[in-house]
Design a protein around this motif. Structure first.
Motif, PDB file in Angstrom:
ATOM      1  N   VAL A 546      -3.124  -8.775   1.840  1.00 14.45           N
ATOM      2  CA  VAL A 546      -2.600  -7.426   1.593  1.00 14.45           C
ATOM      3  C   VAL A 546      -2.766  -6.621   2.874  1.00 14.45           C
ATOM      4  O   VAL A 546      -3.824  -6.681   3.522  1.00 14.45           O
ATOM      5  CB  VAL A 546      -3.342  -6.740   0.419  1.00 14.45           C
ATOM      6  CG1 VAL A 546      -2.810  -5.330   0.219  1.00 14.45           C
ATOM      7  CG2 VAL A 546      -3.173  -7.545  -0.855  1.00 14.45           C
ATOM      8  N   LYS A 547      -1.732  -5.871   3.245  1.00 16.10           N
ATOM      9  CA  LYS A 547      -1.772  -4.996   4.407  1.00 16.10           C
ATOM     10  C   LYS A 547      -1.510  -3.571   3.945  1.00 16.10           C
ATOM     11  O   LYS A 547      -0.452  -3.281   3.393  1.00 16.10           O
ATOM     12  CB  LYS A 547      -0.737  -5.418   5.453  1.00 16.10           C
ATOM     13  CG  LYS A 547      -0.769  -4.538   6.690  1.00 16.10           C
ATOM     14  CD  LYS A 547       0.276  -4.967   7.698  1.00 16.10           C
ATOM     15  CE  LYS A 547       0.250  -4.042   8.904  1.00 16.10           C
ATOM     16  NZ  LYS A 547       1.287  -4.410   9.889  1.00 16.10           N
ATOM     17  N   MET A 548      -2.449  -2.696   4.173  1.00 13.98           N
ATOM     18  CA  MET A 548      -2.315  -1.306   3.758  1.00 13.98           C
ATOM     19  C   MET A 548      -1.469  -0.540   4.778  1.00 13.98           C
ATOM     20  O   MET A 548      -1.483  -0.856   5.972  1.00 13.98           O
ATOM     21  CB  MET A 548      -3.706  -0.653   3.639  1.00 13.98           C
ATOM     22  CG  MET A 548      -4.646  -1.422   2.731  1.00 13.98           C
ATOM     23  SD  MET A 548      -3.930  -1.750   1.100  1.00 13.98           S
ATOM     24  CE  MET A 548      -3.785  -0.089   0.491  1.00 13.98           C
ATOM     25  N   PRO A 549      -0.701   0.460   4.348  1.00 17.42           N
ATOM     26  CA  PRO A 549       0.166   1.185   5.299  1.00 17.42           C
ATOM     27  C   PRO A 549      -0.603   1.995   6.320  1.00 17.42           C
ATOM     28  O   PRO A 549      -0.117   2.238   7.407  1.00 17.42           O
ATOM     29  CB  PRO A 549       1.003   2.088   4.380  1.00 17.42           C
ATOM     30  CG  PRO A 549       0.184   2.245   3.135  1.00 17.42           C
ATOM     31  CD  PRO A 549      -0.564   0.949   2.965  1.00 17.42           C
ATOM     32  N   GLN A 550      -1.824   2.408   5.997  1.00 13.41           N
ATOM     33  CA  GLN A 550      -2.592   3.202   6.941  1.00 13.41           C
ATOM     34  C   GLN A 550      -3.339   2.349   7.951  1.00 13.41           C
ATOM     35  O   GLN A 550      -4.003   2.868   8.840  1.00 13.41           O
ATOM     36  CB  GLN A 550      -3.576   4.116   6.203  1.00 13.41           C
ATOM     37  CG  GLN A 550      -4.647   3.364   5.419  1.00 13.41           C
ATOM     38  CD  GLN A 550      -4.182   3.058   3.995  1.00 13.41           C
ATOM     39  OE1 GLN A 550      -2.992   3.161   3.748  1.00 13.41           O
ATOM     40  NE2 GLN A 550      -5.078   2.695   3.101  1.00 13.41           N
ATOM     41  N   ASP A 551      -3.253   1.010   7.829  1.00 17.37           N
ATOM     42  CA  ASP A 551      -3.955   0.121   8.742  1.00 17.37           C
ATOM     43  C   ASP A 551      -3.070  -0.135   9.946  1.00 17.37           C
ATOM     44  O   ASP A 551      -2.077  -0.874   9.857  1.00 17.37           O
ATOM     45  CB  ASP A 551      -4.298  -1.199   8.025  1.00 17.37           C
ATOM     46  CG  ASP A 551      -5.211  -2.077   8.874  1.00 17.37           C
ATOM     47  OD1 ASP A 551      -5.624  -1.608   9.955  1.00 17.37           O
ATOM     48  OD2 ASP A 551      -5.498  -3.217   8.474  1.00 17.37           O
TER      49      ASP A 551
END
Length: 647
Positions: A546-551
């Motif tokens: 999973v890749k968060m948008p804020q990362d």
């Protein structure tokens, strides 16, 4: 009297011509107006379609469907990138609190909002190839080092004004985008003002032309109030549609009026021409009558007005008959001239074809002469070679034929003598005797005799017993060979079927894995998250990334335990929905799936579950201890709320 009628008809004709020209000018103006309204209507429809797509997915505002296709291709080839590309920039940028600067920001850095950022030249080539695969040919790619920290701009380098700058009204969580806006777009030097006078004060009397590159922009793409824009566009679209309909109606009416004017003008022209002919005939008759009065003596007292009128009528009839004869003569002359021109053209064509045939005949004559010369030369060569055959070659051929006959006779005599010693049928049974000379046959016979003596000493059985045993063994071997051949064919067919099924199994497994990843990523995108499901069939391991948008680091979370409770619950729900979309079941149930979610994640999850269940048409039972008033009761949605437990 007739002259007055002709002049009156001429005036009416001029008046109708002016009215017709004015009607044509009005028709042309109405046509231009209708074209302008159609262009405006098409532009508003395209803007409305773009805004509706933006309402569904914010990313479509920065490239339309092409950017969605590009993101899917990037996800497919993500292993080829050194670092995943960031873009489009507009999807990662938002306005700070105030949306009045949306159009100003669009005019200032509008082109950068569609761009993608990569870390090096190699990644830019890979991204360009992905863009070609997605049919996105005019993609803007910016190369920037992702490892650079966020730039800190000193205050003395910023514009000394109380007005905000472009960079001050923007917000982003990714430092690379902030650096690109500063280095590539100069956003920290662009001052935003509310009107023209403030702009003159800021620029000390100099105001450049800052008109937006796209004049159809109604508001910035960063503006979040899309519903109001859509409503305004729909209202304006209705107004333009009414104007277009009214303009077409008025244009149709003007066209009908102009057609009526043209018909009336044609009728008036025909009337005027008829009156002019009558007037000219009367005028000519009057001149003839005056000339006859001058030449002839004065008429007697018996001349009356009736005779004069009869003469005038007779003269008019003669003029009309002569005019008819003249028209017939002119018509015949035109027909004769047309016929003469046709005959002239046919004569010229005949001359051309005759010239072509004459050229062909001359060429054929030249070829015929050349062929006759070749025939004479060939006949001379033939006579020469006939003399050579008679004098030299024929004698040698006769001697060779006599020698051949003698050799054939000797061969037949030798064959007869050899057949007496060993018949030909016995020679055929021996292998390897064809083409051997007597010495070779004698040596071979001696070797066979020695071998026969050795084998006789080894085996005491007779030759007939050995032959019978050999035949039996050959029959068994042939039977076993046929059995083995049939088994081998069946085995090859089984191996081919197994290989085909195995390939289909692997292909289906890979497609199911890809489909699971797409569906999982599709559910995650509702919250702006991207992810991937890794399935290792050999090790029997399933892992979730999973890749968060804020990362902004581009690192994927490979273990869901590294996420927060709400993020882990939402990711697990998306994974469950992706699995439910690929399997069939009579009913499904979920118990307290949103316990660890916050209010935003719980609303998104409930909306996703209800939308999934209604679209798929399956039966779901959802149990949750939280408030479900946000879920709207529908035709296929039932809510059952239990009473609070007693203390």
């Amino acid at each position: 009297m007739a002259q007055n009628v002709v002049s009156r008809l001429q005036e009416e004709e001029n008046e109708l011509s002016e009215r017709l020209s004015r009607a044509r000018d009005a028709l042309k103006d109405l046509g231009n107006e209708v074209k302008d309204n159609e262009r405006k209507y098409n532009g508003l429809c395209s803007q409305l379609h773009a805004l509706k797509q933006q309402r569904t997915n914010k990313v479509t505002a920065f490239g339309g469907q092409k950017v969605l296709s590009l993101l899917q291709v990037i996800e497919t080839h993500q292993r080829k990138f050194k670092s995943p590309p960031i873009g489009p920039i507009g999807a990662h940028v938002s306005l700070v609190n105030n949306e009045i600067w949306a159009l100003a920001v669009e005019c200032a850095i509008g082109r950068l909002l569609d761009a993608f950022i990569v870390t090096d030249h190699k990644d830019s080539l890979v991204l360009r190839a992905c863009a070609r695969e997605a049919n996105y040919f005019n993609l803007q790619i910016i190369i920037y080092d992702f490892s650079r920290p966020r730039l800190n701009i000193p205050s003395h380098l910023l514009p000394s004004t109380c007005h905000p700058t472009t960079i001050s009204v923007l917000h982003t969580e990714i430092p690379t985008i902030w650096n690109v806006l500063v280095d590539m777009g100069g956003a920290e030097r662009q001052v935003l003002v509310q009107n023209y006078d403030m702009g003159k004060n800021v620029l000390w009397g100099f105001c450049p032309n800052n008109s937006p590159p796209n004049k159809r922009i109604r508001n910035g793409r960063l503006c979040s109030s899309i519903e109001n824009q859509i409503q305004d566009l729909e209202n304006e679209l209705k107004i333009v549609q009414e104007l277009l309909k009214d303009g077409k109606l008025r244009k149709r009416n003007v066209e009908i009026a102009s057609q009526n004017l043209e018909a009336e003008l044609q009728n008036l022209k025909r009337r005027r021409i008829g009156e002019e002919r009558v007037f000219r005939s009367k005028q000519l008759a009057w001149k003839d009558m005056n000339s006859s009065k001058i030449v002839e003596p004065a008429p007697g007292p018996t001349t009356s007005m009736e005779e004069t009128q009869r003469e005038i009528i007779q003269v008019q009839e003669d003029i009309k008959s002569k005019e008819l004869i003249l028209e017939q003569v002119l018509l015949r002359m035109n027909m004769v001239e047309a016929k003469a021109s046709d005959l002239k053209r046919s004569f010229e064509n005949l001359c051309d074809s005759a010239n072509v045939e004459i050229d062909g005949i001359e060429g054929a004559e030249r070829e015929l002469l050349q062929t006759e010369q070749e025939i004479h030369a060939a006949e001379a060569e033939k006579a020469h070679y006939d003399r050579v055959m008679q004098n030299k070659v024929l004698h040698d051929i006769t001697e060779a034929e006599s020698c051949l006959k003698e050799l054939q006779h000797n061969r037949e005599e030798s064959f007869r003598k050899a057949s007496i010693i060993c018949p030909e049928s016995e020679m055929v049974s021996f292998e390897g005797c064809v083409g051997s000379n007597p010495e070779q046959l004698s040596a071979k016979l001696q070797r066979l005799s020695q071998r026969l003596l050795q084998e006789t000493r080894r085996f005491t059985e007779s030759i007939d017993d050995l032959r019978l045993l050999h035949d039996n063994k050959q029959l068994k071997i042939a039977k076993r060979q046929r059995t083995y051949a049939s088994f081998r064919e069946k085995l090859e067919a089984c191996e081919k079927a197994l290989e085909l099924r195995w390939n289909k199994f692997h292909r289906n497994a890979n497609l199911l894995k890809r489909e699971l990843t797409w569906k999982f990523n599709g559910h995650l995108m509702k919250k702006g998250i991207t992810g991937k499901i890794m399935v290792d069939y050999e090790r029997k391991i399933l892992s979730v990334e999973v890749k968060m948008p804020q990362d902004a680091s581009g690192n994927n979370v490979r273990d869901t335990r590294g996420l927060s409770g709400g993020e882990r619950s939402f990711s697990t729900l998306c994974f469950a929905l992706a699995l439910h979309d690929m399997i069939e079941a009579p009913f499904r149930s979920m118990d307290e799936f949103d316990v660890f979610m916050d209010a935003v994640s719980r609303k998104i999850s409930l909306d996703a579950l209800v939308e999934f269940a209604t679209n798929q048409g399956s039966q779901w039972i959802i149990v949750t201890p939280h408030d479900i008033s946000m879920v709207k009761t529908g035709e296929r949605i039932r809510k059952q709320q239990m009473a609070a437990p007693r203390s």
